[in-house]
Every structure is written in structure tokens, then in C-alpha cells.
Design a protein around this motif. Structure first.
Motif, short mmCIF file in Angstrom:
data_model
loop_
_atom_site.label_atom_id
_atom_site.label_comp_id
_atom_site.label_asym_id
_atom_site.label_seq_id
_atom_site.Cartn_x
_atom_site.Cartn_y
_atom_site.Cartn_z
N ASP A 198 38.33 22.91 -51.18
CA ASP A 198 39.13 21.96 -51.95
C ASP A 198 40.58 22.20 -51.61
OD1 ASP A 198 40.50 20.41 -53.74
OD2 ASP A 198 39.63 21.28 -55.55
N ASN A 199 41.10 21.43 -50.69
CA ASN A 199 42.39 21.71 -50.09
C ASN A 199 43.58 21.56 -51.05
OD1 ASN A 199 43.63 22.51 -47.57
ND2 ASN A 199 44.61 20.50 -47.58
N SER A 200 43.32 21.19 -52.29
CA SER A 200 44.42 21.04 -53.24
C SER A 200 44.43 22.14 -54.30
CB SER A 200 44.32 19.68 -53.94
OG SER A 200 43.15 19.60 -54.73
N VAL A 206 58.16 18.02 -50.02
CA VAL A 206 57.98 18.94 -48.89
C VAL A 206 56.89 19.97 -49.23
CG1 VAL A 206 59.07 20.75 -47.50
CG2 VAL A 206 60.32 18.65 -48.03
N VAL A 207 56.91 20.47 -50.45
CA VAL A 207 55.89 21.43 -50.88
C VAL A 207 54.51 20.78 -50.88
CG1 VAL A 207 55.13 22.95 -52.74
CG2 VAL A 207 57.58 22.70 -52.25
N GLU A 208 54.40 19.58 -51.40
CA GLU A 208 53.11 18.88 -51.43
C GLU A 208 52.57 18.69 -50.01
OE1 GLU A 208 51.10 18.10 -53.71
OE2 GLU A 208 52.27 18.31 -55.56
N ALA A 209 53.45 18.44 -49.07
CA ALA A 209 53.01 18.20 -47.70
C ALA A 209 52.43 19.45 -47.04
CB ALA A 209 54.19 17.67 -46.86
N LEU A 210 52.70 20.63 -47.60
CA LEU A 210 52.16 21.86 -47.03
C LEU A 210 50.64 21.88 -47.07
CD1 LEU A 210 54.58 24.51 -48.63
CD2 LEU A 210 54.76 23.45 -46.37
N THR A 269 48.56 19.50 -46.39
CA THR A 269 47.87 18.47 -45.61
C THR A 269 47.19 18.98 -44.35
OG1 THR A 269 49.94 17.94 -44.44
CG2 THR A 269 49.46 16.70 -46.45
N LYS A 270 47.69 20.05 -43.73
CA LYS A 270 47.17 20.47 -42.43
C LYS A 270 46.16 21.60 -42.48
CE LYS A 270 50.97 18.67 -39.67
NZ LYS A 270 51.97 18.94 -38.59
#
Length: 321
Positions: free
Chosen positions: A306-308, A246-250, A252-253
């Protein structure tokens, strides 16, 4: 360069902090060139940044946003944390905290009282005009962040639910345990603080105390809400990897988001976030149980390029009685 916000009563060397203040370095890109907004204050006949002292009951981020709105008429969203500065005043030491804030495109307007002039200029010109040498410290950090492609960002916030009624005195389903009276007041101050970053997405545990904590914010801006069963205490105890997912999915948008969960889940949340930042920043994340106090939050600024990658980490406690 980018660090957590100091909330203690002293600065390095142990000198007492007599005055705490906050402000922002507003920036924009014009014809592919970086510009910053500086202000002229008639009272001191100097060039500086929009800033001011905390009002009673106000947090540093709220103060920074309010001062920019009052002095130059801009509604800002705080970006990456910049270095704070300290200098001597008559009553002791003054500590000023700064954030970067990307311009929303509207023209600034001096309030005519505290500020009688505003100027968009290059960082080099600002270096020449700034009257207080210490004001150049956050500017230098902003210049370096821009050069590294680390200036534009979006906020990712982790929130522990507000104070709930005691577990020992609750005989019904754990997921139905509500906020205490203190927690209800905390939820309102949490909502006020969240306006600093405008998280338009909310991801929360479905248990009542989490939902009630984010409800004032959700109602105030009609934020989009996602219920994540993996964030409950029970689900996390069985499958912590699902909470991590769930945290990793934050990420993505690429839009401002706040996640609300429970104390036992925070260890997994922070371990997951730690993989998205430098070791220096990861060292600023809470590591000891209970990690955060009820209603407390950690604010991460994620790189827009860099979205990560997380660029800065802050920790704020909006209310405690």
C-alpha cells in the motif's frame, strides 16, 4: 508494534544501558513461504540473530548493517523497525535494536569466527531453535507484519540540512549561505548513514546549505537529484501547500528517497507525512520547533503493498560536535 528508535541512556524502569547493540532479522519468500535467517554462535553454542555492539562513532542502523555483513556476508538494506530487546549482562543492561531486512538473494556465509553455522528456516522452526527467549520478540513482530502484508517496504527519509554558518553574520543572499566547518563534517557522516537505506533519489531545496549536505551522498552513489524550489524557506513562507505537494510526490515512484530541507519547512513536511500513518506513529513525529537538529533525519518505511501507508518511524542524529 513498530516504534521509534530509543536514543536515550536508559531503558524502561530507569536501568542504565551498559551495552548497546543492533542487528537484523533477514527474511525471504521461498515458494510463497516466509523464511528467516538464524545463526549459530560457537562461543555460546546458541542460535540467534546476526547482531553486535556499536563501534565508536557508529549509529545503531550502521551497526546492524555492518554486523550482518561481517557475520554472514550479506549486504542488506534495513526495512521496518522491529521491537528492541533488553536483558541483563554483567555490566548492567544490554539493549539490542532490530530491523527486518529482505534478502538480496545471495547465499549467506558464516564468518567462521563469531558464526559457524547459518540456517534459513520457517519462523516456526526459528521459534524452536532460538536459545534466548527474548530473541523471539522481534520474530513475533516480523511474523505479524508479514501476516498483515506490512513486511515489504521502501524507505522515505526527511533530512534537515547540516549546520550552516550563522545567519546573523551572513550579509549575502540567504540561499548562498554555506555550511559551517561542523556542517561539512556532518554532511560526510550523513552520507555514511544514508548508505543504510540506499536512497537512489534525492529531492532537495536549491539553497546551498541543503545541496552541500546531500552532495557527498549524491557523489558516492550517483543518485538522481531533483531540485524543488518549494522547499526553500522563502517559497514555503509564501506557499506552504506547494511544499506539501513535493512531499506527497515522494510516494509516487516507490523507490528509496531522501528529502533535504530547512527547519521552517519541517512543520509542513511532518504534517503531510502524518496523514500517511496511524495516530500512534504520527505521535512519534517531531512537533516542536526546531523539529530536527542540523544533520538529523527521520526515516519512514512505506508499505510496498500500500504505497500510501507508512509502517514505521525512526529518528537518527549521525553527528554532533
Amino acid at each position: 508494534m513498530l516504534d521509534s528508535v530509543s536514543t536515550g541512556p536508559t531503558v524502561d524502569g530507569g536501568a542504565p544501558v551498559a551495552v548497546r547493540a543492533a542487528g537484523a532479522l533477514c527474511w525471504r519468500i521461498t515458494k510463497k513461504q516466509l523464511q528467516v535467517l538464524i545463526i549459530h554462535r560457537p562461543r555460546y553454542d546458541d542460535w540467534s540473530w546476526p547482531k553486535g555492539k556499536l563501534d565508536a562513532g557508529e549509529t545503531l542502523p550502521e551497526c546492524a548493517v555492518r554486523e550482518v555483513r561481517e557475520e554472514v556476508g550479506l549486504a542488506i538494506t534495513l526495512g521496518v523497525l522491529l521491537p528492541s530487546i533488553t536483558y541483563a549482562v554483567k555490566t548492567g543492561t544490554k539493549e539490542v535494536h532490530y530491523w527486518a531486512a529482505e534478502s538480496n538473494g545471495l547465499p549467506p556465509l558464516a564468518d567462521g569466527k563469531e558464526v559457524d553455522g547459518v540456517l534459513w528456516c520457517s519462523p516456526e522452526k526459528a521459534m524452536e531453535l532460538l536459545s534466548n527467549p527474548s530473541d523471539k520478540i522481534p520474530l513475533q513482530a516480523l511474523i505479524e507484519a508479514h501476516a498483515a502484508g506490512n513486511l515489504a517496504s521502501w524507505p522515505l527519509l526527511i533530512l534537515r540540512h547540516a549546520k550552516a554558518k550563522p545567519r546573523s553574520g551572513w550579509t549575502r543572499a540567504e540561499g548562498d549561505r554555506p555550511l559551517a566547518a561542523t556542517g561539512q563534517r556532518q554532511a560526510l557522516t550523513v552520507a555514511r548513514l544514508l548508505t543504510v537505506w540506499h536512497p537512489v533519489r534525492v529531492v532537495t531545496s536549491p539553497w546551498l546549505r541543503c545541496v552541500a549536505t546531500v552532495s557527498p551522498h549524491v557523489k558516492s552513489i550517483r543518485a538522481k537529484v531533483k531540485i524543488a524550489d518549494a522547499l526553500t524557506e522563502a517559497a514555503h513562507a509564501r506557499h506552504p501547500r506547494k511544499a506539501a505537494a513535493v512531499v506527497e510526490a515522494l510516494f509516487t515512484k516507490r523507490s528509496p528517497v531522501v528529502l533535504c530541507t530547512h527547519r521552517p519547512v519541517l512543520s509542513t513536511v511532518f504534517a503531510t507525512l502524518g496523514r500517511h500513518m496511524s495516530k500512534e506513529l504520527a505521535a512519534l513525529l517531531p512537533t516542536q520547533d526546531p523539529y530536527l537538529a542540523p544533520g538529523e533525519m527521520v526515516v519512514c518505511q512505506v508499505s510496498s503493498a500500500d504505497n500510501s501507508t507508512i509502517l514505521s518511524v525512526e529518528r537518527h542524529k549521525p553527528y554532533d560536535d
